[in-house]
Design a protein around this motif. Structure first.
Motif, mmCIF file in Angstrom:
data_model
loop_
_atom_site.group_PDB
_atom_site.id
_atom_site.type_symbol
_atom_site.label_atom_id
_atom_site.label_comp_id
_atom_site.label_asym_id
_atom_site.label_seq_id
_atom_site.Cartn_x
_atom_site.Cartn_y
_atom_site.Cartn_z
ATOM 1 N N ALA A 85 0.817 -1.166 0.001
ATOM 2 C CA ALA A 85 -0.081 -0.014 -0.036
ATOM 3 C C ALA A 85 0.784 1.295 -0.157
ATOM 4 C CB ALA A 85 -0.996 0.122 1.374
ATOM 5 N N LEU A 86 1.973 1.210 0.781
ATOM 6 C CA LEU A 86 2.638 2.433 0.813
ATOM 7 C C LEU A 86 3.446 2.585 -0.495
ATOM 8 C CD1 LEU A 86 4.031 2.301 4.738
ATOM 9 C CD2 LEU A 86 2.323 3.882 3.774
ATOM 10 N N GLU A 87 4.078 1.322 -0.830
ATOM 11 C CA GLU A 87 4.813 1.609 -2.055
ATOM 12 C C GLU A 87 4.045 2.205 -3.270
ATOM 13 O OE1 GLU A 87 6.062 -2.413 -2.906
ATOM 14 O OE2 GLU A 87 7.615 -2.216 -1.244
ATOM 15 N N ASP A 88 2.773 1.833 -3.246
ATOM 16 C CA ASP A 88 1.718 2.306 -4.486
ATOM 17 C C ASP A 88 1.231 3.615 -4.149
ATOM 18 O OD1 ASP A 88 2.021 0.052 -6.182
ATOM 19 O OD2 ASP A 88 0.663 -1.089 -4.975
ATOM 20 N N LEU A 89 1.294 4.031 -2.875
ATOM 21 C CA LEU A 89 1.059 5.673 -2.754
ATOM 22 C C LEU A 89 2.364 6.272 -3.086
ATOM 23 C CD1 LEU A 89 -1.152 5.213 0.472
ATOM 24 C CD2 LEU A 89 -1.916 5.924 -1.701
ATOM 25 N N GLY A 90 3.544 5.773 -3.295
ATOM 26 C CA GLY A 90 4.697 6.700 -3.606
ATOM 27 C C GLY A 90 5.784 6.560 -2.774
ATOM 28 N N GLY A 91 5.673 5.577 -1.600
ATOM 29 C CA GLY A 91 6.678 5.392 -0.665
ATOM 30 C C GLY A 91 6.665 5.832 0.655
ATOM 31 N N ILE A 92 7.237 5.434 1.709
ATOM 32 C CA ILE A 92 7.018 6.025 3.068
ATOM 33 C C ILE A 92 7.823 7.367 2.966
ATOM 34 C CG2 ILE A 92 9.216 4.887 3.777
ATOM 35 C CD1 ILE A 92 6.132 5.868 5.781
ATOM 36 N N ARG A 93 8.804 7.724 2.088
ATOM 37 C CA ARG A 93 9.466 8.906 2.411
ATOM 38 C C ARG A 93 8.763 10.037 1.758
ATOM 39 N NH1 ARG A 93 13.289 4.970 1.933
ATOM 40 N NH2 ARG A 93 14.914 5.112 3.301
ATOM 41 N N ARG A 94 7.636 9.937 0.942
ATOM 42 C CA ARG A 94 6.756 10.685 0.417
ATOM 43 C C ARG A 94 5.923 11.363 1.644
ATOM 44 N NH1 ARG A 94 1.557 9.763 -1.677
ATOM 45 N NH2 ARG A 94 0.947 11.583 -2.450
ATOM 46 N N PHE A 95 5.769 10.563 2.719
ATOM 47 C CA PHE A 95 5.118 10.953 3.851
ATOM 48 C C PHE A 95 5.773 11.243 5.247
ATOM 49 C CE2 PHE A 95 2.543 8.158 1.370
ATOM 50 C CZ PHE A 95 1.531 8.779 1.111
ATOM 51 N N VAL A 96 6.932 10.779 5.270
ATOM 52 C CA VAL A 96 7.705 10.901 6.469
ATOM 53 C C VAL A 96 9.348 11.442 5.993
ATOM 54 C CG1 VAL A 96 8.955 9.823 8.548
ATOM 55 C CG2 VAL A 96 6.860 9.130 7.500
ATOM 56 N N SER A 97 9.566 12.574 6.493
ATOM 57 C CA SER A 97 11.034 13.094 6.260
ATOM 58 C C SER A 97 11.906 12.813 7.475
ATOM 59 C CB SER A 97 10.976 14.650 6.011
ATOM 60 O OG SER A 97 9.813 15.037 5.010
ATOM 61 N N ARG A 98 13.326 13.239 7.244
ATOM 62 C CA ARG A 98 14.254 12.517 8.173
ATOM 63 C C ARG A 98 13.937 13.656 9.732
ATOM 64 N NH1 ARG A 98 18.261 9.595 7.104
ATOM 65 N NH2 ARG A 98 19.535 10.788 9.116
ATOM 66 N N GLN A 99 14.152 13.187 10.542
ATOM 67 C CA GLN A 99 13.843 13.792 11.877
ATOM 68 C C GLN A 99 12.623 14.379 12.398
ATOM 69 O OE1 GLN A 99 16.795 14.432 14.005
ATOM 70 N NE2 GLN A 99 17.391 13.039 12.493
ATOM 71 N N ASP A 100 11.791 13.839 11.620
ATOM 72 C CA ASP A 100 10.145 13.888 11.844
ATOM 73 C C ASP A 100 9.812 13.047 13.382
ATOM 74 O OD1 ASP A 100 9.348 15.532 9.945
ATOM 75 O OD2 ASP A 100 8.392 14.015 8.658
ATOM 76 N N VAL A 101 8.957 13.743 14.215
ATOM 77 C CA VAL A 101 8.451 13.084 15.079
ATOM 78 C C VAL A 101 6.935 12.581 14.612
ATOM 79 C CG1 VAL A 101 7.447 13.239 17.448
ATOM 80 C CG2 VAL A 101 9.274 14.362 16.796
ATOM 81 N N VAL A 102 7.060 11.267 14.581
ATOM 82 C CA VAL A 102 5.651 10.710 14.188
ATOM 83 C C VAL A 102 4.877 9.905 14.640
ATOM 84 C CG1 VAL A 102 4.813 8.907 11.905
ATOM 85 C CG2 VAL A 102 7.067 10.227 11.819
#
Length: 327
Positions: A85-102
């Motif tokens: 699901a995440l791959e087909d939405l563009g990958g996790i890096r499309r939603f999370v950036s370095r140093q993010d608090v998730v």
């Protein structure tokens, strides 16, 4: 959500959502700061817009859309469904950036096992945690405000152990960790909100698909009840409006709706394995209205006119109920 550079007098250039809310909560006292935080959330939360993907559906039976959601993956185990699901939405890096608090918001409301399908599948949560670390997140937090006794819910659901095994910080509800916030809603005015949700750069909504005796179904938008403290049962008197108020306040980075096991009736607490259906499905995307509309129709044959909160949310500009137009 984070990293937007739209400037207002309260938001210095480059300030993340977490930094802005922490600043607002420190300046001018808790009450004034919390009200400011609510305004900042509603005005500066943005859903990513998926890029066009023209690749035809592959063996995973994932149906891609050229516009925001819904995206469905069927067949496979929970971790594999999350990955696809995440791959087909563009990958996790499309939603999370370095140093993010998730912050990950699964449903951990009930003292039930994974097989009873009252809480989000623990393997779904664990895989999202792993993906967030891969994207370079600074912190990954898993939390919810449970209905049953929290320690029992977090343990028996399997979510606490699964999340910690992947290195997540698991936070149980704590009376000291609530802030009174002006949610700016029609029904939801000032209400205590669990602090981790106010301090996140990115928020992932990880609900499970279930029947609900009062609403009809509990899906992505209903999952936001788990950010609130106080007497939430008071909201049931105007439950559809309260759901829309919450959805307007909490705009998630992405929603991953767990349809691996579905509690098809006697929800939301369940308990009887005969009420559980194995679907092995994940529905993901950035339009919470379309996601709820798709799942309600696909699994309960409920049209939007049978779910007033969906029509109200669409009228408020939170998404579309016409999910067929998104394919």
């Amino acid at each position: 959500m984070a990293g937007e550079t739209n400037q207002t007098p309260e938001q210095p250039h480059g300030l993340t959502r977490r930094e802005a809310m922490l600043q607002l909560l420190r300046v001018g006292g808790v009450a004034a700061g919390a009200a400011g935080a609510a305004v900042w959330l509603s005005e500066h939360s943005f859903r990513p817009v998926p890029a066009r993907q023209n690749k035809p559906p592959g063996p995973s039976h994932c149906f891609r859309s050229s516009t925001p959601t819904p995206h469905r993956c069927a067949g496979g185990e929970p971790r594999a469904l999350v990955q696809r699901a995440l791959e087909d939405l563009g990958g996790i890096r499309r939603f999370v950036s370095r140093q993010d608090v998730v912050v990950l918001k699964p449903n951990i409301a009930w003292d039930r096992t994974p097989e009873q399908a009252a809480n989000t599948n623990p393997e779904v949560v664990a895989e999202v945690v792993r993906q967030c670390w891969q994207a370079g997140a600074k912190r990954v937090i898993v939390t919810d405000v449970s209905c049953n006794e929290p320690r029992r819910c977090f343990q028996r659901s399997g979510i606490q152990a699964a999340a910690r095994a992947e290195g997540a910080e698991v936070i149980l509800p704590d009376p000291e960790l609530y802030r009174e916030v002006d949610l700016g809603g029609v029904v939801l005015k000032s209400w205590p909100v669990f602090t981790p949700f106010l301090e996140a750069d990115k928020i992932f909504n990880l609900p499970i698909a279930k029947h609900h005796g009062l609403v009809g179904v509990t899906l992505g938008m209903k999952n936001w009840y788990g950010i609130l403290g106080g007497q939430r049962n008071r909201l049931h008197q105007q439950i559809h409006q309260s759901l829309v108020d919450l959805a307007n306040f909490m705009l998630p980075t992405v929603t991953l709706l767990d349809g691996y096991r579905i509690l098809i009736r006697n929800g939301p607490t369940g308990g009887n394995l005969e009420d559980v259906v194995l679907k092995k499905t994940m529905v993901a995307g950035t339009d919470p209205v379309a996601l709820d509309a798709w799942a309600a129709k696909a699994w309960w044959n409920l049209d939007p006119e049978h779910l007033p909160y969906l029509q109200m949310a669409a009228a408020r500009g939170l998404g579309t109920v016409d999910f067929d137009t998104l394919r």
